[in-house]
Write a protein that holds these residues in place. Structure first.
Motif, PDB file in Angstrom:
ATOM      1  N   LEU A   9       3.474 -24.543 -17.295  1.00 12.82           N
ATOM      2  CA  LEU A   9       4.146 -23.644 -16.358  1.00 12.82           C
ATOM      3  C   LEU A   9       4.015 -24.133 -14.920  1.00 12.82           C
ATOM      4  O   LEU A   9       4.746 -23.682 -14.039  1.00 12.82           O
ATOM      5  CB  LEU A   9       3.592 -22.227 -16.497  1.00 12.82           C
ATOM      6  N   GLN A  10       3.092 -25.057 -14.659  1.00  7.42           N
ATOM      7  CA  GLN A  10       2.955 -25.630 -13.325  1.00  7.42           C
ATOM      8  C   GLN A  10       3.952 -26.774 -13.109  1.00  7.42           C
ATOM      9  O   GLN A  10       4.704 -26.782 -12.147  1.00  7.42           O
ATOM     10  CB  GLN A  10       1.530 -26.149 -13.078  1.00  7.42           C
ATOM     11  N   SER A  11       3.955 -27.748 -14.004  1.00  7.93           N
ATOM     12  CA  SER A  11       4.781 -28.943 -13.806  1.00  7.93           C
ATOM     13  C   SER A  11       6.117 -28.877 -14.532  1.00  7.93           C
ATOM     14  O   SER A  11       7.036 -29.620 -14.193  1.00  7.93           O
ATOM     15  CB  SER A  11       4.026 -30.184 -14.291  1.00  7.93           C
ATOM     16  N   GLY A  12       6.222 -28.045 -15.521  1.00  6.56           N
ATOM     17  CA  GLY A  12       7.441 -27.968 -16.307  1.00  6.56           C
ATOM     18  C   GLY A  12       7.531 -29.021 -17.402  1.00  6.56           C
ATOM     19  O   GLY A  12       8.499 -29.042 -18.150  1.00  6.56           O
TER      20      GLY A  12
END
Length: 181
Positions: A9-12
């Motif tokens: 969810l941070q970097s995708g």
């Protein structure tokens, strides 16, 4: 056919951690401690669902947590006070009468925690993983709610719905002393 991906969810970024070219995967969920992914899958369409565990950190071989030939596994509870445990119903002893077992997700050890007295169809556990209630079908076709104060304690009838009425137990209270019906 069945694949499991994990997406940050941070970097995708997304990565596939498991693929099964022959079977669809049902009910994929995280263990409560976030250390494993769990899912149900049958073998070759036999409807004998087993519970499997995968590490989300890498592509790996799943571990069958219910490695009993011909068994049907069903999730009963994910105890919030014991995140390393799951409670499942398994028809290992008698195909028509599932017993309740705990599974230690760290060790894979299966432990019987409630033996089916004969007509139990559904088990219910509290937030500590203790099986405290069950529903059974009586010989007359009624649905009976059973309860007990703790593991090893005797079962007692709490309520009986006649055959022409429905009884649905939605959830036990966290301490297992009451139920939403």
């Amino acid at each position: 056919r069945g694949e499991i991906f994990v997406r940050s969810l941070q970097s995708g970024t997304e990565r596939r951690i498991y693929r099964n070219e022959e079977r669809t995967l049902d009910n994929v969920f995280w263990s409560l401690d976030g250390q494993a992914l769990l899912y149900f899958m049958d073998a070759g369409g036999d409807e004998g669902y087993h519970l499997f565990k995968l590490s989300p950190d890498s592509q790996n071989t799943p571990v069958d947590l219910t490695p009993i030939a011909g068994v049907q596994a069903e999730l009963v509870a994910r105890p919030s006070h014991a995140p390393h445990l799951l409670v499942v119903a398994l028809n290992a002893r008698d195909p028509s009468a599932p017993d309740a077992f705990s599974i230690n997700l760290d060790t894979g050890v299966l432990t019987e925690i409630a033996r089916n007295p004969g007509l139990v169809t559904t088990w219910f556990a509290d937030d500590a993983g203790q099986v405290r209630a069950a529903t059974e079908i009586t010989q007359a076709g009624a649905l009976r709610l059973l309860a007990r104060d703790g593991e090893g304690e005797p079962w007692r009838p709490v309520f009986e719905a006649p055959p022409d009425e429905r009884l649905t137990v939605l959830r036990l209270a966290p301490d297992g002393r009451s139920a939403i019906v």
